[in-house]
Design a protein around this motif. Structure first.
Motif, PDB file in Angstrom:
ATOM      1  N   VAL A  37     -45.830  58.684 -84.762  1.00  0.00           N
ATOM      2  CA  VAL A  37     -45.766  57.538 -83.850  1.00  0.00           C
ATOM      3  C   VAL A  37     -45.042  56.378 -84.530  1.00  0.00           C
ATOM      4  O   VAL A  37     -44.193  55.728 -83.912  1.00  0.00           O
ATOM      5  CB  VAL A  37     -47.184  57.125 -83.395  1.00  0.00           C
ATOM      6  CG1 VAL A  37     -47.157  55.833 -82.609  1.00  0.00           C
ATOM      7  CG2 VAL A  37     -47.819  58.228 -82.562  1.00  0.00           C
ATOM      8  N   VAL A  41     -41.659  54.525 -83.151  1.00  0.00           N
ATOM      9  CA  VAL A  41     -41.541  53.082 -82.908  1.00  0.00           C
ATOM     10  C   VAL A  41     -40.342  52.522 -83.663  1.00  0.00           C
ATOM     11  O   VAL A  41     -39.592  51.698 -83.136  1.00  0.00           O
ATOM     12  CB  VAL A  41     -42.861  52.365 -83.292  1.00  0.00           C
ATOM     13  CG1 VAL A  41     -42.681  50.855 -83.283  1.00  0.00           C
ATOM     14  CG2 VAL A  41     -43.979  52.771 -82.347  1.00  0.00           C
ATOM     15  N   VAL A  51     -36.872  56.926 -75.070  1.00  0.00           N
ATOM     16  CA  VAL A  51     -38.019  57.811 -74.928  1.00  0.00           C
ATOM     17  C   VAL A  51     -37.857  58.594 -73.631  1.00  0.00           C
ATOM     18  O   VAL A  51     -37.717  58.009 -72.554  1.00  0.00           O
ATOM     19  CB  VAL A  51     -39.350  57.032 -74.915  1.00  0.00           C
ATOM     20  CG1 VAL A  51     -40.519  57.997 -74.789  1.00  0.00           C
ATOM     21  CG2 VAL A  51     -39.490  56.198 -76.173  1.00  0.00           C
ATOM     22  N   VAL A  65     -45.625  56.971 -71.900  1.00  0.00           N
ATOM     23  CA  VAL A  65     -45.203  55.936 -72.833  1.00  0.00           C
ATOM     24  C   VAL A  65     -44.475  54.853 -72.029  1.00  0.00           C
ATOM     25  O   VAL A  65     -43.598  55.159 -71.218  1.00  0.00           O
ATOM     26  CB  VAL A  65     -44.273  56.527 -73.921  1.00  0.00           C
ATOM     27  CG1 VAL A  65     -43.680  55.437 -74.786  1.00  0.00           C
ATOM     28  CG2 VAL A  65     -45.024  57.546 -74.757  1.00  0.00           C
ATOM     29  N   SER A  68     -40.618  54.793 -70.799  1.00  0.00           N
ATOM     30  CA  SER A  68     -39.993  56.121 -70.940  1.00  0.00           C
ATOM     31  C   SER A  68     -39.358  56.569 -69.626  1.00  0.00           C
ATOM     32  O   SER A  68     -39.704  56.085 -68.552  1.00  0.00           O
ATOM     33  CB  SER A  68     -41.023  57.149 -71.399  1.00  0.00           C
ATOM     34  OG  SER A  68     -42.028  57.316 -70.423  1.00  0.00           O
ATOM     35  N   VAL A  93     -41.308  63.270 -75.489  1.00  0.00           N
ATOM     36  CA  VAL A  93     -42.761  63.305 -75.408  1.00  0.00           C
ATOM     37  C   VAL A  93     -43.210  64.144 -74.218  1.00  0.00           C
ATOM     38  O   VAL A  93     -42.476  64.333 -73.258  1.00  0.00           O
ATOM     39  CB  VAL A  93     -43.373  61.884 -75.289  1.00  0.00           C
ATOM     40  CG1 VAL A  93     -43.093  61.060 -76.519  1.00  0.00           C
ATOM     41  CG2 VAL A  93     -42.892  61.170 -74.052  1.00  0.00           C
ATOM     42  N   LEU A 118     -42.127  63.922 -80.475  1.00  0.00           N
ATOM     43  CA  LEU A 118     -43.210  63.112 -81.030  1.00  0.00           C
ATOM     44  C   LEU A 118     -44.399  64.015 -81.323  1.00  0.00           C
ATOM     45  O   LEU A 118     -44.884  64.712 -80.435  1.00  0.00           O
ATOM     46  CB  LEU A 118     -43.619  62.014 -80.040  1.00  0.00           C
ATOM     47  CG  LEU A 118     -44.789  61.132 -80.450  1.00  0.00           C
ATOM     48  CD1 LEU A 118     -44.415  60.287 -81.662  1.00  0.00           C
ATOM     49  CD2 LEU A 118     -45.201  60.244 -79.293  1.00  0.00           C
ATOM     50  N   VAL A 122     -48.071  62.251 -75.918  1.00  0.00           N
ATOM     51  CA  VAL A 122     -48.638  61.035 -75.349  1.00  0.00           C
ATOM     52  C   VAL A 122     -50.041  60.788 -75.905  1.00  0.00           C
ATOM     53  O   VAL A 122     -50.456  59.638 -76.088  1.00  0.00           O
ATOM     54  CB  VAL A 122     -48.647  61.106 -73.803  1.00  0.00           C
ATOM     55  CG1 VAL A 122     -49.335  59.901 -73.195  1.00  0.00           C
ATOM     56  CG2 VAL A 122     -47.226  61.217 -73.269  1.00  0.00           C
ATOM     57  N   SER A 124     -51.128  61.217 -78.967  1.00  0.00           N
ATOM     58  CA  SER A 124     -51.045  60.488 -80.240  1.00  0.00           C
ATOM     59  C   SER A 124     -50.580  59.051 -80.017  1.00  0.00           C
ATOM     60  O   SER A 124     -50.996  58.141 -80.729  1.00  0.00           O
ATOM     61  CB  SER A 124     -50.139  61.212 -81.234  1.00  0.00           C
ATOM     62  OG  SER A 124     -48.813  61.219 -80.798  1.00  0.00           O
ATOM     63  N   TRP A 125     -49.731  58.846 -79.026  1.00  0.00           N
ATOM     64  CA  TRP A 125     -49.275  57.490 -78.679  1.00  0.00           C
ATOM     65  C   TRP A 125     -50.477  56.656 -78.218  1.00  0.00           C
ATOM     66  O   TRP A 125     -50.660  55.523 -78.625  1.00  0.00           O
ATOM     67  CB  TRP A 125     -48.222  57.579 -77.584  1.00  0.00           C
ATOM     68  CG  TRP A 125     -47.510  56.305 -77.275  1.00  0.00           C
ATOM     69  CD1 TRP A 125     -47.847  55.378 -76.317  1.00  0.00           C
ATOM     70  CD2 TRP A 125     -46.325  55.802 -77.899  1.00  0.00           C
ATOM     71  NE1 TRP A 125     -46.954  54.353 -76.320  1.00  0.00           N
ATOM     72  CE2 TRP A 125     -46.008  54.580 -77.270  1.00  0.00           C
ATOM     73  CE3 TRP A 125     -45.514  56.273 -78.923  1.00  0.00           C
ATOM     74  CZ2 TRP A 125     -44.896  53.818 -77.627  1.00  0.00           C
ATOM     75  CZ3 TRP A 125     -44.408  55.511 -79.266  1.00  0.00           C
ATOM     76  CH2 TRP A 125     -44.104  54.301 -78.637  1.00  0.00           C
ATOM     77  N   ARG A 126     -51.310  57.268 -77.381  1.00  0.00           N
ATOM     78  CA  ARG A 126     -52.508  56.605 -76.861  1.00  0.00           C
ATOM     79  C   ARG A 126     -53.497  56.308 -78.004  1.00  0.00           C
ATOM     80  O   ARG A 126     -54.065  55.229 -78.065  1.00  0.00           O
ATOM     81  CB  ARG A 126     -53.170  57.477 -75.795  1.00  0.00           C
ATOM     82  CG  ARG A 126     -54.369  56.849 -75.116  1.00  0.00           C
ATOM     83  CD  ARG A 126     -54.917  57.720 -74.000  1.00  0.00           C
ATOM     84  NE  ARG A 126     -54.108  57.541 -72.798  1.00  0.00           N
ATOM     85  CZ  ARG A 126     -53.468  58.516 -72.142  1.00  0.00           C
ATOM     86  NH1 ARG A 126     -53.556  59.765 -72.555  1.00  0.00           N
ATOM     87  NH2 ARG A 126     -52.771  58.266 -71.067  1.00  0.00           N
ATOM     88  N   LEU A 130     -50.874  52.199 -78.454  1.00  0.00           N
ATOM     89  CA  LEU A 130     -49.588  51.696 -77.997  1.00  0.00           C
ATOM     90  C   LEU A 130     -49.562  51.738 -76.472  1.00  0.00           C
ATOM     91  O   LEU A 130     -50.342  52.462 -75.844  1.00  0.00           O
ATOM     92  CB  LEU A 130     -48.462  52.524 -78.621  1.00  0.00           C
ATOM     93  CG  LEU A 130     -48.341  52.305 -80.126  1.00  0.00           C
ATOM     94  CD1 LEU A 130     -47.415  53.334 -80.739  1.00  0.00           C
ATOM     95  CD2 LEU A 130     -47.852  50.907 -80.437  1.00  0.00           C
TER      96      LEU A 130
END
Length: 137
Positions: A37, A41, A51, A65, A68, A93, A118, A122, A124-126, A130
């Motif tokens: 992540v 970024v 994205v 994201v 995106s 993603v 990624l 999503v 891992s983004w959450r 983020l």
């Protein structure tokens, strides 16, 4: 020569550890694998990375994201949503990251050499707290 004979175990350990450090890059053919992540970024903020979410429209609407573009995996090869500049980094993603890895391979074949998935998608983004957006299906 006596040094090598007396310390052959240490020399062998040095070669093995060096090989283990180099192996991941060799196994991927010299290309980068999935990115974290934090690396995503960095690509987005510093290198104008785009994205692209390869989820189905319903999955995309449930949470994606922020900022995106949705390009479902099945329509990657014919999509007008992909950047025309093939030198831009593309962060791919999906909900878990599995489809994004396959999409990265597909985009590399189409000439997008900086297409990277990624790790963890999503989710891992959450987990990194983020921004996530939801939209109407």
């Amino acid at each position: 020569m006596k040094f090598f004979i007396d310390n052959w175990i240490l020399i062998l350990a040095a070669f093995v550890s060096g090989g283990l450090l180099v192996w991941p890059m060799v196994a991927r053919g010299g290309r980068g694998g999935s990115i974290s992540v934090a690396q995503a970024v960095h690509l987005i903020n510093r290198e104008k990375g785009v994205v692209v979410d390869v989820s189905d429209p319903a999955e995309y609407a449930a949470g994606h994201v922020a900022g995106s573009r949705n390009v479902p995996f099945g329509s990657l090869e014919n999509s007008k949503e992909l950047p025309s500049n093939k030198s831009l980094p593309i962060v791919l993603v999906c909900p878990t990251g599995a489809r994004a890895s396959r999409a990265a391979a597909t985009l590399r074949k189409l000439g997008y050499e900086k297409a990277v998935p990624l790790t963890g998608g999503v989710a891992s983004w959450r987990e990194a707290n983020l921004p996530i957006e939801k939209s109407a299906a």
